[in-house]
Design a protein around this motif. Structure first.
Motif, PDB file in Angstrom:
ATOM      1  N   ALA A 164       0.826  -1.207   0.000  1.00 12.83           N
ATOM      2  CA  ALA A 164       0.000   0.000   0.000  1.00 12.83           C
ATOM      3  C   ALA A 164       0.864   1.261   0.000  1.00 12.83           C
ATOM      4  CB  ALA A 164      -0.948  -0.006   1.196  1.00 12.83           C
ATOM      5  N   ARG A 212      -1.072   4.422  -1.495  1.00 10.96           N
ATOM      6  CA  ARG A 212      -2.396   4.352  -0.863  1.00 10.96           C
ATOM      7  C   ARG A 212      -2.326   4.439   0.654  1.00 10.96           C
ATOM      8  NH1 ARG A 212      -2.578  -0.288  -4.070  1.00 10.96           N
ATOM      9  NH2 ARG A 212      -2.652  -1.486  -2.161  1.00 10.96           N
ATOM     10  N   ALA A 213      -1.129   4.573   1.214  1.00 11.62           N
ATOM     11  CA  ALA A 213      -1.004   4.562   2.675  1.00 11.62           C
ATOM     12  C   ALA A 213       0.064   5.541   3.137  1.00 11.62           C
ATOM     13  CB  ALA A 213      -0.660   3.160   3.170  1.00 11.62           C
TER      14      ALA A 213
END
Length: 72
Positions: free
Chosen positions: A42, A47-48
């Motif tokens: 991620a 996404r993180a």
């Protein structure tokens, strides 16, 4: 000025590039840093977010200065 999401994606792409260049798998690097492989995935995909400790752990285990991951 880049948005927060753009910065996260850029850092993730740099982590991925450094990991591939070092010949490490996500599983191997994640284990050395102390995060789950899916978390590293991620991060690399942008996404993180990550903690400062994780960022330092990644830089240290990839053998790159932290500034290489954070440079604009």
């Amino acid at each position: 000025m880049p948005t927060k999401d753009e910065r996260i994606r850029t850092i993730g792409a740099r982590v991925r590039a450094a990991r591939v260049a070092s010949g490490q798998t996500q599983t191997h690097l994640a284990g050395k840093v102390g995060v789950h492989r899916t978390r590293l995935s991620a991060i690399e995909a942008g996404r993180a977010n990550m903690t400062v400790a994780t960022l330092y752990g990644l830089a240290d285990n990839l053998g790159v200065p932290i500034t290489d991951l954070l440079a604009p």
